[in-house]
Design an enzyme around this catalytic site. Structure first.
Site, PDB file in Angstrom:
ATOM      1  N   GLU A   1      81.035  46.034  -8.061  1.00 43.64           N
ATOM      2  CA  GLU A   1      80.025  46.347  -9.075  1.00 43.64           C
ATOM      3  C   GLU A   1      79.453  45.032  -9.883  1.00 43.64           C
ATOM      4  O   GLU A   1      80.088  44.159  -9.971  1.00 43.64           O
ATOM      5  CB  GLU A   1      80.910  47.294 -10.163  1.00 43.64           C
TER       6      GLU A   1
ATOM      7  N   GLU B   1      77.960  45.157 -19.133  1.00 36.88           N
ATOM      8  CA  GLU B   1      78.399  45.887 -20.422  1.00 36.88           C
ATOM      9  C   GLU B   1      77.003  46.123 -21.198  1.00 36.88           C
ATOM     10  O   GLU B   1      76.260  44.983 -21.205  1.00 36.88           O
ATOM     11  CB  GLU B   1      79.591  45.601 -20.954  1.00 36.88           C
TER      12      GLU B   1
ATOM     13  N   LYS C   1      80.412  38.946  -5.284  1.00 34.73           N
ATOM     14  CA  LYS C   1      80.882  39.293  -6.543  1.00 34.73           C
ATOM     15  C   LYS C   1      81.377  38.202  -7.270  1.00 34.73           C
ATOM     16  O   LYS C   1      80.745  37.833  -8.429  1.00 34.73           O
ATOM     17  CB  LYS C   1      81.867  40.232  -6.465  1.00 34.73           C
TER      18      LYS C   1
ATOM     19  N   GLY D   1      74.805  29.594 -26.798  1.00 32.19           N
ATOM     20  CA  GLY D   1      75.578  30.457 -27.380  1.00 32.19           C
ATOM     21  C   GLY D   1      77.071  29.596 -27.791  1.00 32.19           C
ATOM     22  O   GLY D   1      77.222  28.502 -27.428  1.00 32.19           O
TER      23      GLY D   1
ATOM     24  N   CYS E   1      85.008  39.791 -17.909  1.00 30.99           N
ATOM     25  CA  CYS E   1      84.787  39.348 -16.360  1.00 30.99           C
ATOM     26  C   CYS E   1      84.754  37.670 -16.249  1.00 30.99           C
ATOM     27  O   CYS E   1      85.536  37.259 -15.423  1.00 30.99           O
ATOM     28  CB  CYS E   1      83.513  40.049 -16.102  1.00 30.99           C
TER      29      CYS E   1
ATOM     30  N   LYS F   1      79.297  40.237 -26.777  1.00 33.75           N
ATOM     31  CA  LYS F   1      77.825  40.266 -26.797  1.00 33.75           C
ATOM     32  C   LYS F   1      77.289  41.501 -27.388  1.00 33.75           C
ATOM     33  O   LYS F   1      77.989  42.277 -28.030  1.00 33.75           O
ATOM     34  CB  LYS F   1      77.506  39.895 -25.418  1.00 33.75           C
TER      35      LYS F   1
END
Ligand code: UGA
Length: 444
Positions: free
Chosen positions: A170, A174, A223, A272, A279, A339
């Site tokens: 996947e 999010e 991935k 940031g 993840c 986030k």
């Protein structure tokens, strides 16, 4: 199979609704990946039974609720339930009985030495063994480090779980997860069984996307390579922003300047307080662990992890520069989620910042539009203005769109002090300076 590698792109033949309905799909685990995967299929008319082991989460889902914040998800869950296509089950075997395809979307948290803990995958395999048949496609959606498929196949063999193993990672983010299943930029399907891979590919027929069929290890590595590369880009942006700070450059212009080069682009270069989430912080150490098990020393990846850990201290340094001692100072902290557009606080730099501030003796008042966290020494308030009241310093830690609308003049009036550490470069710097704020951004 002609070749282990094949690529099909563009719209696949339109799905025949009767054929779609005949696909019985089961999804095990109603977390972010599982639930979003399930509604991706029900939205296209396919029938999905979801197995969920957590009794509270199950009850909530059965009553039409959604257990986490994800924009646009609730209406699709309702749509699936009302169409009679989406059901939730306590038993994995019940969810899976008669299914042609079983998606495993169970958690793979960090285990020891950075490696991933795949015990939930093993349990899921064992739970479906009694109902799987030779034709079942057992599809791993959970993030499993490269090479895991051999262990998973061994568990299937040991448990007598018939069917073929497919690795189908996947790539959803999010906060924008629905785009990840309804408009994926690619679907990667790794299997040694071409029929099983084709079956999984056929479920994606309604989507206009590129389907990449590979061997299982390549699907797994794709991935982890994607996440490692993205984490590296973010870390690179933070590194250059830190240099921009000391040489007096403006990182926003630098990103524009390098991003115009089509080889580089501007995505994932927002500086940031460091990357977080469930993840990147878990997947990089897992990839490093796999490399280490095979005698490699992936210094580049280790440097990314280390630089990311340092980034929070870099932000704390900006606060200390602005205030001198942090002891007894009141900090307005905007953002707790790792986030925007999620209530997830796992690995959140905002939480690390809050903890470091409490440790340094500061008084922290935090506001987040959605996320909540119980953290000793942190008072959580219900609005931006409550957080700002009488604060010595404003720290913006999450890039919620709501924070972009903050008027620096109003901040200046509400606060006792005037220091702003904008760890997400949300505020208009010129307006902040004009309002008398001592503005400190990331590389600006
Ligand atoms: C990430 C990947 O982007 C997804 O493709 C992947 O499917 C997912 O992990 C996963 O493995 O399940 P996610 O963790 O939801 O998705 O969040 P991202 O949007 O990638 O952001 C990760 C972190 O990087 C956040 O802390 C974010 O604030 C930070 N970030 C991102 C930056 O600091 N700057 C940027 O320019 C972009």
């Amino acid at each position: 199979m002609e070749s282990m590698w094949s690529l099909s792109s563009g719209p696949m033949p339109p799905v025949d609704p009767s054929e779609g309905a005949s696909h019985q799909i089961s999804v095990l685990g109603a977390g972010h990946v599982g639930l979003v995967t399930a509604v991706g299929f029900t939205h296209h008319g396919m029938r999905v039974r979801v197995g969920e082991a957590g009794p509270e989460r199950l009850a909530l889902l059965q009553s039409g609720g959604v257990p986490f914040h994800e924009p646009g998800l609730a209406p699709l869950v309702t749509e699936g339930i009302e169409a009679g296509l989406l059901t939730f089950h306590a038993s994995n075997a019940e969810a899976t009985e008669g299914a042609s395809t079983v998606f495993l979307a169970v958690p793979t948290p960090a285990g020891t030495n950075g490696s991933a803990d795949l015990s939930a995958v093993e349990s899921a395999i064992r739970s479906i063994a009694p109902v799987s048949t030779d034709d079942t496609a057992v599809v791993v959606k959970s993030s499993v480090p490269p090479g895991s498929w051999r262990r998973i196949q061994a568990w299937m063999d040991d448990a007598g779980c018939a069917g073929s193993l497919v690795i189908n990672p996947e790539f959803l983010q999010e906060g924008m997860a629905l785009a990840g299943v309804l408009e994926p930029v690619r679907v990667v399907i790794g299997s040694l069984d071409p029929a099983a891979a084709d079956l999984v590919a056929s479920l994606h027929a309604p989507l206009e996307t590129t389907i990449l069929q590979t061997d299982p290890a390549s699907a797994e590595l794709t991935k982890y390579a994607a996440n490692a590369y993205l984490a590296m880009r973010v870390t690179f942006a933070n590194t250059i922003a830190n240099i921009a700070d000391v040489v007096g450059a403006d990182m926003t212009d630098v990103v524009r300047g390098i991003g115009l080069d089509p080889r580089i682009g501007t995505d994932f270069l927002r500086p940031g307080p460091g990357y977080g989430g469930s993840c990147f912080p878990k997947d990089l150490p897992a990839l490093i662990a796999v490399a280490g098990e095979h005698g490699l020393d992936p210094v580049l990846l280790a440097a990314v992890v280390e630089a990311n850990e340092q980034q929070v201290h870099r932000v704390i340094g900006k606060l200390a520069d602005g205030l001198g001692s942090l002891k007894g100072r009141r900090i307005a902290l905007l953002g707790l989620a790792y986030k925007a557009d999620t209530d997830d606080t796992s690995g959140s730099p905002a939480i690390k910042l809050a903890a470091a501030l409490v440790e340094a003796g500061a008084e922290v008042r935090a506001y987040d539009p959605v996320a909540a966290v119980a953290l000793e020494g942190v008072e959580q308030v219900a609005s931006i203005s409550k957080a700002l009241e009488g604060a010595d310093l404003l720290l913006i830690a999450t890039e919620w769109p709501e924070f972009a609308g903050i008027d620096p003049a109003a901040v200046s009036v509400a606060m006792r002090g005037n220091v702003v550490v904008d760890a997400r470069n949300m505020m208009d710097k010129q307006k902040a300076l004009a309002a008398g704020l001592d503005y400190r951004g990331m590389g600006r």
